[in-house]
Design an enzyme around this catalytic site. Structure first.
Site, PDB file in Angstrom:
ATOM      1  N   HIS B  86       7.690  39.045 -59.550  1.00  0.00           N
ATOM      2  CA  HIS B  86       8.542  40.386 -58.866  1.00  0.00           C
ATOM      3  C   HIS B  86       8.888  40.441 -58.078  1.00  0.00           C
ATOM      4  CE1 HIS B  86       8.788  44.863 -58.267  1.00  0.00           C
ATOM      5  NE2 HIS B  86       8.257  44.410 -57.119  1.00  0.00           N
ATOM      6  N   ASP B 115      42.808  40.467 -51.021  1.00  0.00           N
ATOM      7  CA  ASP B 115      40.851  40.150 -51.925  1.00  0.00           C
ATOM      8  C   ASP B 115      40.215  39.425 -50.804  1.00  0.00           C
ATOM      9  OD1 ASP B 115      39.360  38.721 -53.871  1.00  0.00           O
ATOM     10  OD2 ASP B 115      40.971  39.253 -55.315  1.00  0.00           O
ATOM     11  N   TRP B 151       5.457  35.275 -53.319  1.00  0.00           N
ATOM     12  CA  TRP B 151       7.266  35.356 -53.437  1.00  0.00           C
ATOM     13  C   TRP B 151       7.280  34.158 -52.144  1.00  0.00           C
ATOM     14  CZ3 TRP B 151      10.780  36.045 -49.809  1.00  0.00           C
ATOM     15  CH2 TRP B 151      10.822  37.237 -48.670  1.00  0.00           C
ATOM     16  N   SER B 178      24.764  30.044 -53.156  1.00  0.00           N
ATOM     17  CA  SER B 178      25.678  31.409 -53.907  1.00  0.00           C
ATOM     18  C   SER B 178      25.104  32.353 -52.116  1.00  0.00           C
ATOM     19  CB  SER B 178      24.076  31.989 -54.827  1.00  0.00           C
ATOM     20  OG  SER B 178      25.103  33.260 -54.991  1.00  0.00           O
ATOM     21  N   SER B 179      23.688  32.428 -51.536  1.00  0.00           N
ATOM     22  CA  SER B 179      23.957  33.075 -50.775  1.00  0.00           C
ATOM     23  C   SER B 179      25.607  32.266 -49.751  1.00  0.00           C
ATOM     24  CB  SER B 179      22.787  33.300 -50.245  1.00  0.00           C
ATOM     25  OG  SER B 179      21.940  34.017 -51.283  1.00  0.00           O
ATOM     26  N   HIS B 262      11.540  36.448 -41.703  1.00  0.00           N
ATOM     27  CA  HIS B 262      12.022  37.537 -41.125  1.00  0.00           C
ATOM     28  C   HIS B 262      13.570  38.468 -40.878  1.00  0.00           C
ATOM     29  CE1 HIS B 262      10.782  41.191 -39.155  1.00  0.00           C
ATOM     30  NE2 HIS B 262      11.927  41.232 -38.610  1.00  0.00           N
ATOM     31  N   GLU B 264      15.515  37.414 -42.962  1.00  0.00           N
ATOM     32  CA  GLU B 264      15.725  38.093 -44.490  1.00  0.00           C
ATOM     33  C   GLU B 264      15.479  39.380 -44.792  1.00  0.00           C
ATOM     34  OE1 GLU B 264      17.046  37.005 -47.208  1.00  0.00           O
ATOM     35  OE2 GLU B 264      16.193  37.698 -48.431  1.00  0.00           O
ATOM     36  N   TYR B 266      15.899  41.418 -42.537  1.00  0.00           N
ATOM     37  CA  TYR B 266      17.362  42.313 -41.809  1.00  0.00           C
ATOM     38  C   TYR B 266      18.796  41.884 -42.668  1.00  0.00           C
ATOM     39  CZ  TYR B 266      14.548  44.316 -38.820  1.00  0.00           C
ATOM     40  OH  TYR B 266      13.168  44.926 -37.905  1.00  0.00           O
ATOM     41  N   SER B 277      25.367  54.010 -42.791  1.00  0.00           N
ATOM     42  CA  SER B 277      27.203  54.740 -41.426  1.00  0.00           C
ATOM     43  C   SER B 277      28.055  54.907 -42.709  1.00  0.00           C
ATOM     44  CB  SER B 277      26.695  53.783 -40.807  1.00  0.00           C
ATOM     45  OG  SER B 277      25.386  52.590 -39.993  1.00  0.00           O
ATOM     46  N   HIS B 311       4.775  37.002 -36.404  1.00  0.00           N
ATOM     47  CA  HIS B 311       3.909  37.875 -36.538  1.00  0.00           C
ATOM     48  C   HIS B 311       3.512  38.634 -38.359  1.00  0.00           C
ATOM     49  CE1 HIS B 311       7.813  40.466 -37.514  1.00  0.00           C
ATOM     50  NE2 HIS B 311       7.559  39.781 -38.258  1.00  0.00           N
ATOM     51  N   HIS B 312       4.564  37.467 -38.329  1.00  0.00           N
ATOM     52  CA  HIS B 312       3.003  37.496 -40.277  1.00  0.00           C
ATOM     53  C   HIS B 312       2.245  36.608 -40.422  1.00  0.00           C
ATOM     54  CE1 HIS B 312       6.783  38.989 -42.086  1.00  0.00           C
ATOM     55  NE2 HIS B 312       7.475  39.259 -40.967  1.00  0.00           N
ATOM     56  N   THR B 337      16.442  50.143 -33.247  1.00  0.00           N
ATOM     57  CA  THR B 337      15.841  50.421 -34.610  1.00  0.00           C
ATOM     58  C   THR B 337      15.882  51.749 -34.530  1.00  0.00           C
ATOM     59  OG1 THR B 337      14.925  48.375 -34.832  1.00  0.00           O
ATOM     60  CG2 THR B 337      14.986  50.351 -36.106  1.00  0.00           C
ATOM     61  N   LYS B 340      19.190  53.345 -33.909  1.00  0.00           N
ATOM     62  CA  LYS B 340      19.986  53.416 -35.036  1.00  0.00           C
ATOM     63  C   LYS B 340      19.577  55.038 -35.803  1.00  0.00           C
ATOM     64  CE  LYS B 340      21.433  49.331 -36.870  1.00  0.00           C
ATOM     65  NZ  LYS B 340      23.208  49.677 -37.466  1.00  0.00           N
ATOM     66  N   ARG B 459      -4.322  42.742 -51.318  1.00  0.00           N
ATOM     67  CA  ARG B 459      -3.407  42.657 -51.947  1.00  0.00           C
ATOM     68  C   ARG B 459      -3.080  41.429 -52.443  1.00  0.00           C
ATOM     69  NH1 ARG B 459       1.635  40.366 -48.456  1.00  0.00           N
ATOM     70  NH2 ARG B 459       2.975  40.708 -50.177  1.00  0.00           N
TER      71      ARG B 459
END
Ligand SMILES: [Cu+2]
Ligand SMILES: [Cu+2]
Lengths: 378, 535
Positions: B86, B115, B151, B178-179, B262, B264, B266, B277, B311-312, B337, B340, B459
Site C-alpha cells: 500500500h 513541448d 514501505w 523513471s523519476s 525526508h 521525498e 517534499y 498556488s 527525526h525519523h 511552511t 506559505k 502501527r
C-alpha cells in the site's frame, strides 16, 4: 504537588473539550497517558503546552480564512483588492513564529537531555528482542543473574475468535519483567535477529533493539502496578504479538521476588549429565516446541511454506541427527530460523530435537541426549 | 529545438492544425510511441489513478482486518505485505506520477514552450512505470509472497524475505530511473525553453515548485537506489552493509533511506503547493500574495529537507547531540511552511471569492495540511516523539500530509484543468459531492487515529487490544466511505469526457497563466509552435 494538579487540570480541560465533540470521551482512550515517571509527566505537560499553542495559532489563522470566506465573496458583490505584497507583514510572520519555536525548543531540550541520561542506575536489565518474544537478563543490581523469556500469554482461541477476549488481550505475557518501585532502572536493548523496539507508554520509554548493537534507556516508576506496552518496530510475522509487561513491586515484594526466582532457577536447572528416557524426553520436547517453534512450524508440524518449512516428513528431521541439532543451535542464515543455542539449554535442545524426530509422521526413533548437544556446540 | 517540435518523426507541421493525431500512428501505437507532452501527461494521470485504486484496495484490506480485534480475514504475513505494498504503490505509483502528469501537461504551456525538452526520453520515463508497477504486483505471486517489511524496507528484516523482495528492489530501481529522467526533463525544459520575456521570477509558482522538486529528485533518487542495491547485495552476494556480524550496521540503512525519505516528503508536497498556488489566486480573483517569498520559502524548505532526516530515527539511540541538531532543524521547517500558509490566506483576504470544486479542494488542502503540519511540529519534539513514534499518531500525521495534502491538491488540479484538457466542463454538483464526501470520510479515517496513537496503539499490527476498538471501527467505516467516494471521481471524469458541456474559453475568471490567456480551450495538440509574446 502544584505541577501535578496543573497536569490534572489540563487533562480535565482536554477531556471536557473532547466530550463536547464526541459525547463519549469518558469511556474511551484518546489522549496521552500521564504515566508514572517524572519524565512522562514532563512529556505530558510539554505536549499539552504545544497543543494549546497549536490550537491558538490554528484558530487565529483559520478565523482569518473563514472571515474571508464569508465576507469577501463575489456573491456578496465584494470587489477584489489587488495588493500582492507587504514587506512588514511578511517579516513579522517569519520572525514571530521563529521566536515562538525557540520557546518550544527550550523545554523539549531539557526533557530530552534528562531522558538520555542513563548514568548511575540502581538496576540494569538487558532486554533482547527475538522473533517473537522478549528475553530479560538482570545484569547488575538487585536480582543480578535472573534471566527468563517473556512470551505472549493470550490463548490462540481468543485471537481466532473462538473464545472470548480478556481484558488484557494481546497485552499479557507468561513472565512479566519485574522491577522495584522508585529505583532507576536502566534497560539495555539488543536483538537476536531483526530490529525490535522496547517501549512502555506509562514510563515514556521507547528504544529500538538492534541486532549486534546495545542501546539503552531508563525509567524510575513512582507507582506500583502492572504496565503494558508492545514491540513497536515491525519485526516480521508476529510483530503484533510480542507484548511487554512490567510489574512494578514495592521494595520488599521485589526482594521476595528475586529470592523466589533464584530458588526456582536452582531447582529447575537440569543436570546436563542426566540420561533421559524416550518418553520423558518427548514430553519435555513437546513443551519446548510449544513455546518456541509452534508459531512458525505449527502444532501439526506442517509449517507455512515457503517461509516456514514443514518439519513433518522433512529431510532434516529424518536425516542425520547432527545436522538437525546444528540447525536448532545455529539457525539458518537469511531466514527466520533463529539460532536457539543461546536461548535454550542443552537439555531443552536435546528434548525438542527428539520430539521433532518422533512426532507426526516422523518415526526415526532417535533419542538425543544433552551430551550430544553439548558436543555440537562450538 | 526543431528536433523537439518533430514529435512524430517527420518534419512537416501544419500550423494551427488542431487535429490531434492526423499524422502518426493511431490506436494503441499512438500511445506507445507518442512524444507529445500532453499525451504523456494524460498517460501519467491515468496510470496514477489506476495505481491509486490498487493501493486503495490494499488499504481497505488493512482497514477491514482492523475493523474489530482478533484475526478475521487475513494472516499476519499477508497483513504486513498489504501495509508494505500500500505504501510503496501509493507513494511511487500514485502520488508521484500524478504530479509528473501535471508537470507534463502544464509546464510547457505555462512557460510558452512547444513541448518538453527531451520528448523521446519523456516517452521512455513514462513507459518504464507500468513495468515497475507490474513487478510490484507480481511479487505477490512469488513463493513467500510480496515483502512484508513496511514501505521503508528496513534491514535486516528485508534479508529474511523471499524472492518478492528482489522484485520490489528492481521495481524501486525502475521507478527511480523513471523519476530521474522525468526530473532532468522538467529542469531542462524550465531552464531552457521559456518564451522570451518569461523570466524565472515571472513563472507561475507551479513551475517554480517543480523546478525545485526536480533537483530534489535528482539528488535523492540515486541515494534510494543505493540503499536498495546494498540490500540486494547483502541478500545474495555476501556483503554485510547492514549486518553487524560482518561489521555492518542496520541503522546505516535507516540513515541512507531517510536521507532520501525526508526530501521525498517534499518531492510530493512541493508540486502540491504549486497547484494550490495557482488555484487559490484564480478563485480569489487576486494575484498570489508574496510571490517572491513563496519562491524563497519553497527553496528554504527544499534545502532544510536535506538536514532533518534523522527525526525519523529518534528512537534508534542516536547520540544526544545528533538528536538535538535534528530536532532544531526540523522545528525550523515550520517557519517557511508557515509563511506559505499565511501567504495563501492573505491571497484570499479582500479577494472576490467563489467556491467551485477546485477551490473547495484547495481550501480542504489548506485546512487539513495545516493540521498535518501541526502534528508534524508535535512529532518534531524528540521527547514527545519518543512517546508517539511508531504509533497511529504518525500514521495520522503523514496521511494528513499525503492525502489531505498531496491528494486533495491533485484533485483540485484535476477539476481546475479538466476544462483545459478536455474542452468540456465537469458536473459542478457532482464535484461538490466528491469534495464533501472526501472531506468527511477522510477525517473519519484519520482524525481518530490521532487518539489511537496518543493512547499507544502501535502501527503495522494486524490485531489489537479491546481498548482501541471504537476508534478503529470508526476509522474502518470511514475508509470504505472514502474508497467508494473515489469511484465518483472516476464517474465525473468519464462523464466530462463523454458528455460534458463545452467549456468556455475562460472557465475561471481569475486564472492568469499562459495556458489560459494565450491558448484556446481545449489546448491544441502542439502548445506553442511560435513563442507567445509577453508584455
Ligand atoms: Cu516487532
Ligand atoms: Cu521526515
Amino acid at each position: 504537588m502544584a505541577s501535578k494538579s496543573r497536569i490534572h487540570a489540563a487533562r480535565w480541560a482536554m477531556a471536557a473539550l473532547l466530550a463536547l465533540i464526541s459525547g463519549t470521551a469518558a469511556a474511551l482512550e484518546w489522549y496521552m497517558p500521564v504515566g508514572v515517571t517524572r519524565l512522562t509527566q514532563e512529556v505530558y505537560t510539554l505536549h499539552n503546552y504545544v497543543m494549546i499553542l497549536v490550537i491558538v495559532i490554528f484558530v487565529g489563522v483559520f478565523a482569518a480564512m473563514f472571515y474571508s470566506v464569508f465576507a469577501h465573496r463575489k456573491s456578496k458583490g465584494h470587489k477584489a483588492a489587488q495588493f500582492h505584497e507587504n514587506t512588514t507583514v511578511e517579516v513579522i510572520w517569519t520572525v514571530v513564529p521563529f521566536i515562538i519555536l525557540i520557546f518550544v525548543a527550550w523545554p523539549a531540550t531539557k526533557s530530552l537531555v534528562a531522558m538520555r541520561d542513563t548514568s548511575n542506575p540502581d538496576i540494569t536489565i538487558k532486554a533482547t528482542g527475538y522473533q517473537w518474544k522478549w528475553g530479560y537478563d538482570y545484569i547488575k543490581g538487585d536480582g543480578e543473574g535472573i534471566s527468563f523469556l517473556s512470551v505472549l500469554a493470550t490463548p490462540r482461541e481468543q485471537i481466532e475468535g473462538t473464545a472470548e477476549k480478556g481484558e488484557h488481550y494481546l497485552l499479557e505475557v507468561d513472565n512479566p519483567l519485574v522491577v522495584p518501585v522508585g529505583k532507576k532502572v536502566r534497560i539495555l536493548t539488543t536483538a537476536a535477529d531483526v530490529i525490535h523496539s522496547w517501549g512502555v507508554p506509562a514510563f515514556g520509554v521507547k528504544q529500538d533493539a538492534i541486532p549486534g548493537f546495545i542501546r539503552d534507556t531508563w525509567f524510575r516508576a513512582e507507582k506500583t502496578g502492572t504496565y503494558r506496552g508492545q514491540c513497536v518496530e515491525l519485526c516480521g510475522k508476529d510483530h503484533g504479538f510480542m507484548p511487554i509487561v512490567v510489574q512494578v513491586l514495592g521494595q520488599e515484594e521485589y526482594a521476595q521476588w528475586t529470592a523466589d526466582q533464584k530458588k526456582k532457577a536452582a531447582a529447575a536447572a537440569d543436570d546436563p549429565n542426566k540420561v533421559w528416557t524416550m518418553d520423558d524426553m518427548k514430553a519435555r520436547g513437546q513443551k519446548v516446541y510449544e513455546s518456541n517453534c509452534v508459531a512458525c512450524h505449527q502444532a501439526n508440524g506442517k509449517g507455512a511454506p515457503p517461509a516456514f518449512p514443514p518439519l513433518d516428513g522433512s529431510k532434516i528431521a529424518n536425516g542425520p541427527k547432527e545436522a538437525h541439532i546444528d540447525i536448532v543451535l545455529n539457525g539458518k542464515a537469511n531466514t527466520s530460523m533463529a539460532a536457539f543455542g543461546k536461548q535454550l539449554s542443552d537439555t531443552e535442545i536435546a528434548a525438542v530435537v527428539t520430539y521433532e524426530r518422533n512426532a507426526w509422521g516422523n518415526h526415526t526413533g532417535t533419542l538425543v541426549q544433552p551430551a550430544d548437544v553439548k558436543a555440537r556446540r562450538k | 529545438m526543431s528536433a523537439v517540435l518533430d514529435t512524430h518523426g517527420h518534419g512537416d507541421h501544419e500550423h494551427g492544425d488542431h487535429d490531434h493525431h492526423g499524422h502518426g500512428p493511431t490506436g494503441l501505437m499512438r500511445w506507445i510511441t507518442t512524444t507529445n507532452h500532453k499525451d504523456i501527461g494524460t498517460m501519467y494521470l491515468w496510470f496514477s489513478f489506476i495505481m491509486f485504486l490498487v493501493g486503495g484496495v490494499m488499504a481497505l484490506v488493512i482497514r477491514a482486518e482492523l475493523f474489530q480485534p482478533g484475526l478475521q480475514l487475513v494472516q499476519p504475513e499477508f497483513f504486513n505485505q498489504m501495509t508494505t505494498m500500500h505504501g510503496l504503490i501509493m507513494v511511487f505509483g500514485a502520488i508521484m506520477p500524478a504530479f509528473v502528469g501535471f508537470a507534463n501537461w502544464l509546464i510547457p504551456m505555462q512557460i510558452g514552450a512547444p513541448d518538453m525538452a527531451f520528448a523521446r526520453m519523456n516517452n521512455w520515463s513514462f513507459w518504464i512505470l507500468p513495468f515497475a508497477g507490474a513487478l510490484l504486483v507480481l511479487s505477490f505471486f512469488t513463493p513467500g509472497g510480496a515483502p512484508g517489511v513496511g514501505w521503508t524496507l528496513y534491514a535486516p528484516l528485508t534479508i529474511q524475505m523471499g524472492m518478492g523482495m528482489d522484485l520490489t528492489i528492481f521495481a524501486v530501481h525502475l521507478l527511480g530511473m523513471s523519476s530521474i529522467m522525468g526530473s532532468i526533463n522538467i529542469v531542462t525544459t524550465i531552464l531552457n525553453m521559456r518564451a522570451p520575456g518569461m523570466t524565472l521570477m515571472r513563472m507561475p509558482l507551479f513551475c517554480w515548485t517543480w523546478l525545485i522538486t526536480g533537483y530534489l529528485l535528482i539528488a535523492t533518487m540515486p541515494v534510494l537506489a543505493g540503499a536498495v542495491t546494498m540490500t540486494l547485495t547483502d541478500r545474495h552476494f555476501g556483503t554485510s552493509f547492514f549486518n553487524a556480524a560482518g561489521g555492518g550496521d542496520p541503522v546505516l540503512y535507516q540513515h541512507i533511506f531517510w536521507f532520501f525519505g525526508h526530501p521525498e516528503v517534499y518531492i510530493i508536497a512541493l508540486p502540491a503547493f504549486g497547484v494550490i498556488s495557482q488555484v487559490i489566486p484564480a478563485f480569489s480573483r487576486k494575484p498570489l500574495f508574496g510571490y517572491a517569498s513563496m519562491v524563497y520559502a519553497t527553496s528554504a524548505i527544499a534545502i532544510l529537507s536535506f538536514i532533518v532526516w534523522a527525526h525519523h530515527m529518534y528512537v534508534t539511540g542516536l547520540p544526544i547531540g545528533t538528536q538535538l541538531f535534528f530536532m532544531y532543524a526540523t522545528i525550523l521547517i515550520a517557519v517557511p511552511t508557515g509563511v506559505k500558509v499565511f501567504n495563501w490566506v492573505a491571497t484570499m483576504w479582500q479577494g472576490s471569492l467563489t467556491f467551485e470544486t477546485p477551490m473547495l479542494f484547495a481550501l480542504g488542502f489548506l485546512f487539513l495540511f495545516t493540521l498535518g503540519g501541526f502534528s508534524g511540529l508535535v512529532l518534531a519534539l524528540a521527547p514527545v516523539d519518543i512517546q508517539l513514534q511508531e504509533t497511529y499518531y504518525v500514521v495520522a500525521h503523514f496521511h494528513y500530509v499525503m492525502v489531505a495534502g498531496a491528494l486533495f491538491s491533485a484533485f483540485s488540479g484535476v477539476y481546475f484543468w479538466l476544462p483545459k484538457w478536455t474542452g468540456k466542463m465537469y458536473d459542478e454538483t457532482l464535484g461538490k459531492w466528491h469534495f464533501w464526501l472526501s472531506m468527511i470520510f477522510f477525517n473519519m479515517i484519520f482524525f481518530v487515529q490521532h487518539f489511537l496513537g496518543l493512547a499507544g496503539m502501535p502501527r503495522r499490527i494486524p490485531d489489537y487490544n479491546l481498548m482501541f476498538e471504537t476508534w478503529n471501527k470508526i476509522s474502518s467505516i470511514g475508509a470504505f466511505g472514502f474508497g467508494l467516494t473515489q469511484l465518483l471521481l472516476l464517474y465525473i471524469v468519464l462523464k466530462t469526457i463523454r458528455s460534458g458541456e463545452k467549456a468556455p474559453q475562460m472557465p475561471w475568471e481569475g486564472a492568469d497563466s499562459l495556458e489560459w490567456t494565450h491558448l484556446p480551450t481545449p489546448a491544441p495538440h502542439h502548445s506553442f509552435e511560435t513563442p507567445p509574446v509577453l508584455k
